[in-house]
Design a protein around this motif. Structure first.
Motif, mmCIF file in Angstrom:
data_model
loop_
_atom_site.group_PDB
_atom_site.id
_atom_site.type_symbol
_atom_site.label_atom_id
_atom_site.label_comp_id
_atom_site.label_asym_id
_atom_site.label_seq_id
_atom_site.Cartn_x
_atom_site.Cartn_y
_atom_site.Cartn_z
ATOM 1 N N LEU A 14 0.834 -1.199 0.000
ATOM 2 C CA LEU A 14 0.000 0.000 0.000
ATOM 3 C C LEU A 14 0.875 1.258 0.000
ATOM 4 O O LEU A 14 0.611 2.210 -0.741
ATOM 5 C CB LEU A 14 -0.946 -0.003 1.195
ATOM 6 N N ALA A 15 1.935 1.261 0.790
ATOM 7 C CA ALA A 15 2.860 2.400 0.814
ATOM 8 C C ALA A 15 3.501 2.591 -0.560
ATOM 9 O O ALA A 15 3.611 3.719 -1.053
ATOM 10 C CB ALA A 15 3.929 2.203 1.885
ATOM 11 N N LEU A 16 3.896 1.507 -1.199
ATOM 12 C CA LEU A 16 4.496 1.586 -2.529
ATOM 13 C C LEU A 16 3.479 2.050 -3.574
ATOM 14 O O LEU A 16 3.807 2.853 -4.448
ATOM 15 C CB LEU A 16 5.082 0.228 -2.915
ATOM 16 N N VAL B 17 6.510 7.908 2.268
ATOM 17 C CA VAL B 17 5.118 7.537 2.530
ATOM 18 C C VAL B 17 5.160 6.455 3.597
ATOM 19 O O VAL B 17 5.924 5.497 3.490
ATOM 20 C CB VAL B 17 4.424 6.977 1.272
ATOM 21 N N GLU B 18 4.363 6.640 4.617
ATOM 22 C CA GLU B 18 4.304 5.675 5.707
ATOM 23 C C GLU B 18 2.862 5.232 5.892
ATOM 24 O O GLU B 18 1.957 6.072 5.950
ATOM 25 C CB GLU B 18 4.829 6.332 6.984
ATOM 26 N N VAL B 19 2.643 3.932 5.947
ATOM 27 C CA VAL B 19 1.317 3.370 6.182
ATOM 28 C C VAL B 19 1.392 2.586 7.479
ATOM 29 O O VAL B 19 2.213 1.674 7.614
ATOM 30 C CB VAL B 19 0.880 2.449 5.025
ATOM 31 N N VAL C 4 8.104 3.794 2.795
ATOM 32 C CA VAL C 4 8.858 3.868 1.545
ATOM 33 C C VAL C 4 9.428 5.267 1.501
ATOM 34 O O VAL C 4 8.703 6.241 1.728
ATOM 35 C CB VAL C 4 7.928 3.635 0.324
ATOM 36 N N GLU C 5 10.725 5.388 1.249
ATOM 37 C CA GLU C 5 11.321 6.725 1.236
ATOM 38 C C GLU C 5 12.308 6.891 0.088
ATOM 39 O O GLU C 5 12.820 5.919 -0.462
ATOM 40 C CB GLU C 5 11.988 7.061 2.559
ATOM 41 N N ALA C 6 12.551 8.144 -0.251
ATOM 42 C CA ALA C 6 13.497 8.479 -1.298
ATOM 43 C C ALA C 6 14.900 8.133 -0.848
ATOM 44 O O ALA C 6 15.222 8.206 0.335
ATOM 45 C CB ALA C 6 13.401 9.972 -1.640
#
Length: 86
Positions: free
Chosen positions: A51-53, A71-73, A83-85
């Motif tokens: 979901l985060a991806l 993005v954090e779920v 998911v982070e840069a």
């Protein structure tokens, strides 16, 4: 719970990174269709990680006004995925 982090190279003339109403509109365009629906109908294996991806991939499509950082779920207070840069 979904958390989106971003940064900007410079602040706007109002001293903001970005207008939060704009961020909310963008995020709602992505997660709105998922709300109160069966996630399995949209995302294969809808884990927090997937979901985060899913959200991360859609945030990056054609949106350049801010640099999306993460993005954090979260499923609850003690578990979730981020998911982070690089």
């Amino acid at each position: 719970r979904i958390r989106v982090e971003f940064k900007a190279v410079a602040l706007t003339t109002k001293g903001w990174v970005c207008d939060f109403d704009t961020i909310d509109t963008i995020v709602q365009e992505i997660i709105g269709p998922l709300d109160h629906n069966t996630l399995n109908d949209t995302i294969d294996n809808p884990t927090s990680e997937n979901l985060a991806l899913y959200i991360w991939d859609r945030l990056h499509k054609g949106r350049v006004f801010a640099l999306w950082r993460a993005v954090e779920v979260s499923e609850n207070d003690s578990s979730g995925a981020r998911v982070e840069a690089e």
